[in-house]
Design a protein around this motif. Structure first.
Motif, PDB file in Angstrom:
ATOM      1  N   LEU A   1       0.857  -1.194   0.000  1.00 33.15           N
ATOM      2  CA  LEU A   1       0.000   0.000   0.000  1.00 33.15           C
ATOM      3  C   LEU A   1       0.889   1.238   0.000  1.00 33.15           C
ATOM      4  CD1 LEU A   1      -2.562  -1.200   2.705  1.00 33.15           C
ATOM      5  CD2 LEU A   1      -2.858  -1.250   0.225  1.00 33.15           C
ATOM      6  N   PRO A   2       1.262   1.751  -1.160  1.00 33.94           N
ATOM      7  CA  PRO A   2       2.181   2.893  -1.231  1.00 33.94           C
ATOM      8  C   PRO A   2       1.481   4.216  -0.916  1.00 33.94           C
ATOM      9  CG  PRO A   2       1.543   2.223  -3.433  1.00 33.94           C
ATOM     10  CD  PRO A   2       0.907   1.237  -2.499  1.00 33.94           C
ATOM     11  N   LEU A   3       1.093   4.367   0.344  1.00 30.88           N
ATOM     12  CA  LEU A   3       0.392   5.568   0.787  1.00 30.88           C
ATOM     13  C   LEU A   3       1.328   6.417   1.623  1.00 30.88           C
ATOM     14  CD1 LEU A   3      -2.942   3.850   1.891  1.00 30.88           C
ATOM     15  CD2 LEU A   3      -2.407   4.868  -0.341  1.00 30.88           C
ATOM     16  N   CYS A   4       1.264   7.719   1.433  1.00 28.17           N
ATOM     17  CA  CYS A   4       2.128   8.647   2.172  1.00 28.17           C
ATOM     18  C   CYS A   4       1.286   9.493   3.118  1.00 28.17           C
ATOM     19  CB  CYS A   4       2.888   9.565   1.207  1.00 28.17           C
ATOM     20  SG  CYS A   4       4.068   8.689   0.155  1.00 28.17           S
ATOM     21  N   GLY A   5       1.865   9.761   4.296  1.00 30.24           N
ATOM     22  CA  GLY A   5       1.189  10.595   5.267  1.00 30.24           C
ATOM     23  C   GLY A   5       1.241  12.064   4.896  1.00 30.24           C
ATOM     24  N   ASP A   6       0.469  12.859   5.630  1.00 37.52           N
ATOM     25  CA  ASP A   6       0.369  14.284   5.322  1.00 37.52           C
ATOM     26  C   ASP A   6       1.514  15.100   5.902  1.00 37.52           C
ATOM     27  OD1 ASP A   6      -2.028  13.813   4.003  1.00 37.52           O
ATOM     28  OD2 ASP A   6      -3.203  14.052   5.841  1.00 37.52           O
ATOM     29  N   GLU A   7       2.166  14.596   6.966  1.00 31.71           N
ATOM     30  CA  GLU A   7       3.154  15.406   7.671  1.00 31.71           C
ATOM     31  C   GLU A   7       4.490  14.686   7.719  1.00 31.71           C
ATOM     32  OE1 GLU A   7       3.465  18.014  11.799  1.00 31.71           O
ATOM     33  OE2 GLU A   7       1.939  16.470  11.575  1.00 31.71           O
ATOM     34  N   PRO A   8       5.565  15.292   7.210  1.00 28.35           N
ATOM     35  CA  PRO A   8       6.876  14.644   7.240  1.00 28.35           C
ATOM     36  C   PRO A   8       7.352  14.455   8.684  1.00 28.35           C
ATOM     37  CG  PRO A   8       6.856  16.509   5.713  1.00 28.35           C
ATOM     38  CD  PRO A   8       5.597  16.587   6.524  1.00 28.35           C
ATOM     39  N   PRO A   9       7.927  13.312   9.015  1.00 26.76           N
ATOM     40  CA  PRO A   9       8.422  13.085  10.379  1.00 26.76           C
ATOM     41  C   PRO A   9       9.394  14.151  10.878  1.00 26.76           C
ATOM     42  CG  PRO A   9       8.338  11.020   9.186  1.00 26.76           C
ATOM     43  CD  PRO A   9       8.036  12.100   8.188  1.00 26.76           C
ATOM     44  N   PRO A  10      10.326  14.670  10.042  1.00 29.79           N
ATOM     45  CA  PRO A  10      11.241  15.700  10.566  1.00 29.79           C
ATOM     46  C   PRO A  10      10.515  16.933  11.113  1.00 29.79           C
ATOM     47  CG  PRO A  10      12.092  14.815   8.517  1.00 29.79           C
ATOM     48  CD  PRO A  10      10.713  14.266   8.669  1.00 29.79           C
ATOM     49  N   ALA A  11       9.373  17.270  10.497  1.00 33.08           N
ATOM     50  CA  ALA A  11       8.636  18.444  10.978  1.00 33.08           C
ATOM     51  C   ALA A  11       8.095  18.198  12.376  1.00 33.08           C
ATOM     52  CB  ALA A  11       7.503  18.780  10.014  1.00 33.08           C
ATOM     53  N   ARG A  12       7.598  17.002  12.626  1.00 33.78           N
ATOM     54  CA  ARG A  12       7.094  16.680  13.965  1.00 33.78           C
ATOM     55  C   ARG A  12       8.229  16.648  14.979  1.00 33.78           C
ATOM     56  NH1 ARG A  12       1.975  14.254  14.385  1.00 33.78           N
ATOM     57  NH2 ARG A  12       2.473  14.125  16.611  1.00 33.78           N
ATOM     58  N   LEU A  13       9.358  16.060  14.584  1.00 28.23           N
ATOM     59  CA  LEU A  13      10.502  16.000  15.498  1.00 28.23           C
ATOM     60  C   LEU A  13      10.998  17.398  15.842  1.00 28.23           C
ATOM     61  CD1 LEU A  13      12.460  12.991  13.965  1.00 28.23           C
ATOM     62  CD2 LEU A  13      11.377  13.064  16.216  1.00 28.23           C
ATOM     63  N   ALA A  14      11.030  18.271  14.846  1.00 28.04           N
ATOM     64  CA  ALA A  14      11.485  19.643  15.091  1.00 28.04           C
ATOM     65  C   ALA A  14      10.572  20.372  16.056  1.00 28.04           C
ATOM     66  CB  ALA A  14      11.579  20.398  13.763  1.00 28.04           C
ATOM     67  N   ALA A  15       9.297  19.981  16.058  1.00 26.81           N
ATOM     68  CA  ALA A  15       8.332  20.616  16.961  1.00 26.81           C
ATOM     69  C   ALA A  15       8.311  19.946  18.331  1.00 26.81           C
ATOM     70  CB  ALA A  15       6.943  20.572  16.341  1.00 26.81           C
ATOM     71  N   GLY A  16       9.168  18.947  18.521  1.00 27.23           N
ATOM     72  CA  GLY A  16       9.233  18.267  19.808  1.00 27.23           C
ATOM     73  C   GLY A  16       8.147  17.233  20.013  1.00 27.23           C
ATOM     74  N   ALA A  17       7.500  16.810  18.930  1.00 23.99           N
ATOM     75  CA  ALA A  17       6.420  15.825  19.026  1.00 23.99           C
ATOM     76  C   ALA A  17       6.868  14.494  18.426  1.00 23.99           C
ATOM     77  CB  ALA A  17       5.178  16.332  18.295  1.00 23.99           C
ATOM     78  N   ARG A  18       6.176  13.440  18.806  1.00 29.59           N
ATOM     79  CA  ARG A  18       6.493  12.129  18.237  1.00 29.59           C
ATOM     80  C   ARG A  18       5.979  12.059  16.804  1.00 29.59           C
ATOM     81  NH1 ARG A  18       4.421  10.849  23.354  1.00 29.59           N
ATOM     82  NH2 ARG A  18       6.003  10.085  24.822  1.00 29.59           N
ATOM     83  N   PRO A  19       6.775  11.554  15.875  1.00 35.28           N
ATOM     84  CA  PRO A  19       6.312  11.456  14.488  1.00 35.28           C
ATOM     85  C   PRO A  19       5.292  10.333  14.346  1.00 35.28           C
ATOM     86  CG  PRO A  19       8.477  10.457  14.714  1.00 35.28           C
ATOM     87  CD  PRO A  19       8.178  11.106  16.038  1.00 35.28           C
ATOM     88  N   PRO A  20       4.301  10.516  13.483  1.00 35.22           N
ATOM     89  CA  PRO A  20       3.294   9.461  13.305  1.00 35.22           C
ATOM     90  C   PRO A  20       3.833   8.228  12.590  1.00 35.22           C
ATOM     91  CG  PRO A  20       2.914  11.263  11.774  1.00 35.22           C
ATOM     92  CD  PRO A  20       3.995  11.732  12.705  1.00 35.22           C
TER      93      PRO A  20
END
Length: 283
Positions: free
Chosen positions: A77-96
């Motif tokens: 299932l070649p599906l991509c999420g809406d938010e890149p993991p680096p952006a979440r990490l930079a915000a101090g949140a766990r990446p999905p």
């Protein structure tokens, strides 16, 4: 991994498929055959199957295990999420890690690691059968967790227990139920087959103690593992009850009608909620 074969042996609840009486927990082998995407005519036939225990003992960190899933299986299932993991990490949140979680959802290892962005990594015991009742499922889960903790604390050293024998035990437990003989290390260090009923009776007290040490209330741990002990004493699992009832019903009708009658009785007893070892058999 070591606990799964014995648990399936005492928890089997799927002996019939397409009107044929097969394994005590036929779902195990049917699902493996249904989902296997390897080409027998190519080198991919030697790759890790999507359904099973895996190809060996888990090594390294959980992240290493998830990385091996990425390398061992093509993406379905070649599906991509809406938010890149680096952006979440930079915000101090766990990446999905939505892509990783979607891919992991197409690999059905019977004991499967699952990353959850809410803050934990869990192991799913996916081989546990449904039913016959809620209390039976709770007893199966208590046994699986208790044995896992007990074997981790005092079981055989994995390095001296071939993984192929663990897989052997899984399939023999699913195939033969309470009649299974599982390969297990003996006091002299040799591997020999032992009756699964004897094995379980030996390991039930350590499993109960392990649950209590993990914080489960003593009475609750005893209650659910006593259900397992009574299944062993009565020699009645969901699979054995279905076989016995079907044999009785077929004395008076053909298999199709007998299966319908058995299923109606199964549903009625399941709704009543008593554990399967208490279910009456036809006279």
């Amino acid at each position: 991994q070591m606990a799964l074969g014995p648990v399936l042996a005492v928890a089997g609840n799927a002996p019939i498929f397409l009107q044929h009486c097969l394994w005590e927990e036929t779902r195990i082998v049917v699902f493996k055959q249904t989902v296997d995407d390897r080409d027998p005519a190519s080198a991919a036939a030697h790759a890790s199957p999507r359904v099973g225990l895996g190809r060996g003992w888990w090594q390294g960190s959980p992240a290493d295990c998830l990385a091996r899933h990425l390398h061992a299986h093509e993406v379905l299932l070649p599906l991509c999420g809406d938010e890149p993991p680096p952006a979440r990490l930079a915000a101090g949140a766990r990446p999905p890690l939505s892509e990783l979680r979607t891919h992991a959802g197409t690999i059905w290892h019977w004991n499967r690691p699952v990353y959850d962005p809410s803050g934990h990594l869990r192991i799913e015991f996916r081989a546990l059968p449904s039913g016959p009742t809620i209390v039976d499922m709770l007893a199966n889960a208590a046994l699986m967790l208790g044995l896992t903790l007990a074997l981790a604390a005092r079981g055989p050293d994995c390095e001296n227990f071939p993984f192929s024998k663990v897989e052997h035990n899984l399939y023999r437990g699913a195939q033969n139920g309470l009649d299974a003989r599982l390969v297990w290390p003996q006091d002299d260090g040799n591997l020999r087959p032992v009756p699964v009923v004897d094995w379980l009776r030996h390991w039930l007290p350590p499993a109960r103690d392990a649950l209590c040490q993990a914080g489960i209330e003593h009475g609750e741990a005893r209650h659910y593992l006593d259900i397992i002990a009574q299944r062993l004493d009565q020699g009645q699992t969901g699979a054995r009850w279905q076989r016995a009832w079907l044999e009785h019903a077929e004395r008076r009708s053909n298999r199709d009608e007998a299966l319908h009658r058995m299923l109606r009785r199964y549903v009625a007893l399941s709704d009543e909620g008593a554990p399967v070892h208490q279910w009456p058999l036809p006279a």
